[in-house]
Write a protein that holds these residues in place. Structure first.
Motif, PDB file in Angstrom:
ATOM      1  N   ALA A   1      -4.945   2.613  -5.557  1.00  0.00           N
ATOM      2  CA  ALA A   1      -4.672   3.170  -6.881  1.00  0.00           C
ATOM      3  C   ALA A   1      -5.321   4.539  -7.022  1.00  0.00           C
ATOM      4  CB  ALA A   1      -5.196   2.221  -7.960  1.00  0.00           C
ATOM      5  N   ARG A   2      -4.725   5.368  -7.876  1.00  0.00           N
ATOM      6  CA  ARG A   2      -5.261   6.714  -8.078  1.00  0.00           C
ATOM      7  C   ARG A   2      -5.191   7.085  -9.557  1.00  0.00           C
ATOM      8  NH1 ARG A   2      -0.182   7.118  -5.988  1.00  0.00           N
ATOM      9  NH2 ARG A   2       1.290   8.454  -7.123  1.00  0.00           N
ATOM     10  N   ALA A   3      -5.891   8.129  -9.917  1.00  0.00           N
ATOM     11  CA  ALA A   3      -5.973   8.570 -11.303  1.00  0.00           C
ATOM     12  C   ALA A   3      -4.588   8.896 -11.857  1.00  0.00           C
ATOM     13  CB  ALA A   3      -6.872   9.803 -11.401  1.00  0.00           C
ATOM     14  N   GLY A   4      -4.309   8.380 -13.046  1.00  0.00           N
ATOM     15  CA  GLY A   4      -3.050   8.658 -13.720  1.00  0.00           C
ATOM     16  C   GLY A   4      -1.915   7.717 -13.389  1.00  0.00           C
ATOM     17  N   GLN A   5      -2.093   6.901 -12.363  1.00  0.00           N
ATOM     18  CA  GLN A   5      -1.037   5.961 -11.964  1.00  0.00           C
ATOM     19  C   GLN A   5      -0.930   4.839 -12.994  1.00  0.00           C
ATOM     20  OE1 GLN A   5      -1.749   4.151  -8.108  1.00  0.00           O
ATOM     21  NE2 GLN A   5       0.386   4.442  -7.537  1.00  0.00           N
ATOM     22  N   ILE A   6       0.289   4.312 -13.162  1.00  0.00           N
ATOM     23  CA  ILE A   6       0.525   3.205 -14.093  1.00  0.00           C
ATOM     24  C   ILE A   6       1.083   2.018 -13.318  1.00  0.00           C
ATOM     25  CG2 ILE A   6       1.784   2.409 -16.127  1.00  0.00           C
ATOM     26  CD1 ILE A   6       1.967   5.330 -17.038  1.00  0.00           C
TER      27      ILE A   6
ATOM     28  N   ALA B   1       0.830  -1.207   0.000  1.00  0.00           N
ATOM     29  CA  ALA B   1       0.000   0.000   0.000  1.00  0.00           C
ATOM     30  C   ALA B   1       0.864   1.255   0.000  1.00  0.00           C
ATOM     31  CB  ALA B   1      -0.925  -0.015   1.212  1.00  0.00           C
ATOM     32  N   GLU B   2       1.948   1.237   0.764  1.00  0.00           N
ATOM     33  CA  GLU B   2       2.836   2.400   0.807  1.00  0.00           C
ATOM     34  C   GLU B   2       3.460   2.661  -0.561  1.00  0.00           C
ATOM     35  OE1 GLU B   2       6.747   4.168   3.202  1.00  0.00           O
ATOM     36  OE2 GLU B   2       6.021   2.139   3.648  1.00  0.00           O
ATOM     37  N   VAL B   3       3.826   1.595  -1.259  1.00  0.00           N
ATOM     38  CA  VAL B   3       4.376   1.749  -2.612  1.00  0.00           C
ATOM     39  C   VAL B   3       3.359   2.439  -3.513  1.00  0.00           C
ATOM     40  CG1 VAL B   3       5.225   0.536  -4.656  1.00  0.00           C
ATOM     41  CG2 VAL B   3       5.863  -0.277  -2.378  1.00  0.00           C
ATOM     42  N   MET B   4       2.116   1.977  -3.474  1.00  0.00           N
ATOM     43  CA  MET B   4       1.077   2.562  -4.318  1.00  0.00           C
ATOM     44  C   MET B   4       0.825   4.022  -3.949  1.00  0.00           C
ATOM     45  SD  MET B   4       0.064   0.370  -6.588  1.00  0.00           S
ATOM     46  CE  MET B   4      -1.552   0.966  -7.139  1.00  0.00           C
ATOM     47  N   GLN B   5       0.874   4.329  -2.691  1.00  0.00           N
ATOM     48  CA  GLN B   5       0.590   5.699  -2.235  1.00  0.00           C
ATOM     49  C   GLN B   5       1.698   6.675  -2.614  1.00  0.00           C
ATOM     50  OE1 GLN B   5       0.126   4.883   1.909  1.00  0.00           O
ATOM     51  NE2 GLN B   5      -1.831   3.827   1.651  1.00  0.00           N
ATOM     52  N   GLN B   6       2.940   6.176  -2.714  1.00  0.00           N
ATOM     53  CA  GLN B   6       4.083   7.067  -2.899  1.00  0.00           C
ATOM     54  C   GLN B   6       4.571   7.171  -4.342  1.00  0.00           C
ATOM     55  OE1 GLN B   6       5.568   8.944  -0.446  1.00  0.00           O
ATOM     56  NE2 GLN B   6       3.992   8.234   0.981  1.00  0.00           N
TER      57      GLN B   6
END
Length: 295
Positions: A89-94, A56-61
């Protein structure tokens, strides 16, 4: 996003660790990684890779997140966990999946991430750990041409050959079929070695001579000459169990597309026999040792 400043990496196994190291050294971005094992994280710290406490921290950062995991099942479980990849996940993330996963799972996950306005790329890798360390892997990509153009420079930090195979899922199709063909070829090489040896031809002479004819191939020169011929089938290589996992993806795809893949089914039988004999964790050309018929 064309020049991400924060790259995440989840899964630092045999292939993941050297891929992550190349990203850290060549991408110009800060890299954060997560793995259940502490040892690769400690080694990667020397290259400036920061340790994350959770996926989760990886996805957030991170703007771009690479996955290098054992199977599509693991990828799906991690994605759909209550505090997993999708939840963060968030908008624009790949998210770029370097794992070999089933085509159905890949396309389903791509749709679920799209629902979060994030984008999914399947980019399974081929070749060896040595190629991963040298940055000369082959990567089969499933993505739109526009998204491919965005992620290609990052993939190029660890790959020498990068192919856009079509829309999402097509990278997995090509990787799965690449492995299916390789496994079938290893069966043929193993059969030739056993038959030739029993018929009085030195296996070294057989293989070296075959490289001069139409039977020459990458599989013969690598799996044949470097594993089957010397009888070297180490663990922590591409084991029978991992190979069978990929083969089952191919058989699933064959069933879904209505193709009678008899050659692949025969390989599956050899893999079953290898596992039953206790060789499931050894390098998959170990099947060559099982072909002596017991009369």
């Amino acid at each position: 996003m064309s020049n991400p400043t924060h790259i995440g990496f989840i899964g630092l196994g045999v292939m993941g660790e050297p891929i992550c190291r190349n990203l850290a050294r060549k991408s110009g971005a800060r890299v954060m990684a997560f793995d259940l094992s502490k040892e690769p994280l400690q080694r990667l710290a020397a290259d400036g890779v920061k340790t994350a406490a959770t996926p989760a921290e990886v996805m957030q950062q991170c703007d771009v997140v690479f996955l290098s995991l054992p199977s599509g099942e693991v990828v799906a479980a991690l994605s759909r966990d209550a505090n997993g990849l999708l939840a963060n996940a968030r908008a624009g993330q790949i998210v770029i999946d370097l794992s070999t996963s089933s085509v159905n799972t890949t396309r389903e996950l791509a749709g679920e991430f799209q629902g979060r306005q994030a984008r999914w790329v399947d980019a399974p890798v081929a070749r060896t750990r040595a190629a991963a360390e040298a940055g000369t892997l082959a990567v089969f990509v499933g993505a739109t041409p526009e998204l491919f153009a965005q992620v290609r420079p990052l993939i190029a930090t660890f790959a020498a050959d990068i192919a856009l195979c079509g829309p999402v899922g097509c990278g997995q199709v090509v990787k799965i079929l690449n492995n299916m063909m390789l496994f079938e070829h290893v069966v043929a090489i193993s059969e030739a070695k056993n038959i030739g040896e029993r018929a009085g031809v030195d296996p070294k002479v057989l293989f070296e001579t075959l490289t001069q004819g139409s039977a020459d191939s990458f599989a013969l020169r690598n799996h044949g000459m470097k594993a089957v011929l010397p009888g070297e089938f180490p663990e922590r290589a591409f084991s029978v169990r991992y190979a069978q996992k990929d083969l089952h993806y191919a058989l699933q795809l064959a069933d879904e597309t209505g193709v009678d893949a008899r050659g692949a089914k025969l390989v599956d039988e050899w893999f079953d026999q290898a596992i039953a004999s206790g060789a499931g964790d050894q390098y998959h050309p170990v099947i060559s040792t099982l072909m002596a018929r017991k009369d």
